[in-house]
Design an enzyme around this catalytic site. Sequence first.
Site, PDB file in Angstrom:
ATOM      1  N   HIS A  37       6.325   3.958   0.711  1.00 53.21           N
ATOM      2  CA  HIS A  37       4.896   3.838   0.978  1.00 53.21           C
ATOM      3  C   HIS A  37       4.240   3.336  -0.310  1.00 53.21           C
ATOM      4  O   HIS A  37       4.526   3.856  -1.392  1.00 53.21           O
ATOM      5  CB  HIS A  37       4.332   5.202   1.392  1.00 53.21           C
ATOM      6  CG  HIS A  37       2.842   5.257   1.362  1.00 53.21           C
ATOM      7  ND1 HIS A  37       2.071   4.336   2.032  1.00 53.21           N
ATOM      8  CD2 HIS A  37       1.975   6.078   0.720  1.00 53.21           C
ATOM      9  CE1 HIS A  37       0.793   4.601   1.813  1.00 53.21           C
ATOM     10  NE2 HIS A  37       0.711   5.651   1.017  1.00 53.21           N
TER      11      HIS A  37
ATOM     12  N   GLU B 298      -4.838   6.781  10.640  1.00 53.69           N
ATOM     13  CA  GLU B 298      -5.706   7.849  10.135  1.00 53.69           C
ATOM     14  C   GLU B 298      -7.142   7.344  10.062  1.00 53.69           C
ATOM     15  O   GLU B 298      -7.981   7.948   9.406  1.00 53.69           O
ATOM     16  CB  GLU B 298      -5.210   8.366   8.795  1.00 53.69           C
ATOM     17  CG  GLU B 298      -5.117   7.325   7.702  1.00 53.69           C
ATOM     18  CD  GLU B 298      -4.752   7.920   6.367  1.00 53.69           C
ATOM     19  OE1 GLU B 298      -5.560   8.712   5.864  1.00 53.69           O
ATOM     20  OE2 GLU B 298      -3.674   7.605   5.840  1.00 53.69           O
TER      21      GLU B 298
ATOM     22  N   CYS C 135      -0.807   8.783   5.873  1.00 55.41           N
ATOM     23  CA  CYS C 135      -0.033   7.530   5.918  1.00 55.41           C
ATOM     24  C   CYS C 135       1.332   7.694   6.554  1.00 55.41           C
ATOM     25  O   CYS C 135       2.069   6.715   6.693  1.00 55.41           O
ATOM     26  CB  CYS C 135       0.174   6.990   4.504  1.00 55.41           C
ATOM     27  SG  CYS C 135      -1.348   6.720   3.633  1.00 55.41           S
TER      28      CYS C 135
END
Length: 389
Positions: free
Chosen positions: A234, A80, A112
């Site tokens: 994450h 990103e 993400c």
Amino acid sequence: MPAIGIDDLSFATGTYRIELAAIAERLGVDPAKFEHGLGQVEMSVLAEDEDIVTLAAAAALPIVERAGREGIRTILFATETGIDQSKSAGVYLHRLLGLGDHVRAVELKQACYSGTAALQFAAALVARDPAERVLVVTSDVARYELGTPAEPTQGAGAAAFLVTVEPALVELEPASGVFTRDVMDFWRPNHRHTAIVDGKSSISAYIDAVAGAFEDYRARGGAAFDEIDRFCYHQPFTRMAAKAHRQLAERLSSSRDGAALDAQIDDTMGYNRRIGNSYTASVYFALAALLEAEEDLTGRRVAIASYGSGSVAEFLSGVVVPGYRERSRVEAHERLLAARTLLDDEAYLALQRSVQRDDPSNYETQRQTSGPFRFAGVRDDKRIYEPTA
Ligand code: HMG
């Protein structure tokens, strides 16, 4: 159908690091807030001549050196931190890695999350042609406005992995669960170097999306929560994994609590505590830390819980393959982290500001990186990459 999954996993990060205690001092914040409240002790900082391409190439080079280039017909570059609106960062990476002409190279974006989309797309390509090996690279630099509560949750890194049949590390299980909801918790308009974030709502959006993805995973035949041994979340900051895991356990009325839940995630945090948020790469740094920890996980079920703001989540699982420790890169990874040069706050601030150029169409960068490739600058709007040696 042969087993498909992750055959090799390697990472790279910035040449520099800063201790969060130095940022806490400037911001007048108790350092314990960052260390215990966020679960972060330091973060990686890029040299002037590093970017997502140089990090990606440094992460992927050991993989192609070990496995050879033959059969790699696809590079999926998840990021990103795009460097161009049109040209894929994967094309620069393709040249730096010395791959042949008959390769497709594309870039994928969804905050993400997109590395996990890349994992699934790679698995589908390999299922169609088992002779193919797909190189997935996740590479990002997290930048927020300096002086905001988000500043200590920056970081940078790249994780590369090879998706093949009969993988040496983790065999993917067939079920996966997905979840998409249009929320404005975090985004970065094209004109900005730094993200805009609504911190508190991003945390609840993350938890809701992961719970939604888990529900879908179960509905599609995935394992029960209590049948999963370890969970790689994450990790925008490592305490987020603990928050998400406890919330998920509570929502599912799991019999596990407290220390039993912590034991399922503790070994996933070692790298991210020191690197910071690496966006697409973060969940794969969690997987690397888990596979490179002391405990032997042969035959154990491991989950990947991937979240990207905006928002998309995916929950999937795999089983750790016998002999996986022979592929471990733990020593190289530890060496890389230990070799980073410590910056003081002033030097870190100067580097952060150096991304703003007076003339973004033409500039040179200083030689700083300790990695195998460098970003030499921009000439007539063309980015220049070269080996350092
Ligand atoms: P903040 O204002 O610093 O939060 O922002 P806080 O005041 O609530 O403090 C954080 C924690 O520190 C709290 O713990 C405090 O109690 C604790 P909690 O209540 O949450 O358990 N604390 C202390 N602990 C020990 N000693 C002390 C002390 N003082 C306080 N003295 C926030 C934190 C994460 C919101 C901010 O850093 C931020 O906005 N970061 C960026 C957004 C982010 O990381 N969001 C995470 C979910 S979204 C996501 O993961 C996607 C993302 O990676 C982007 C993408 O997908 O591309 C971000």
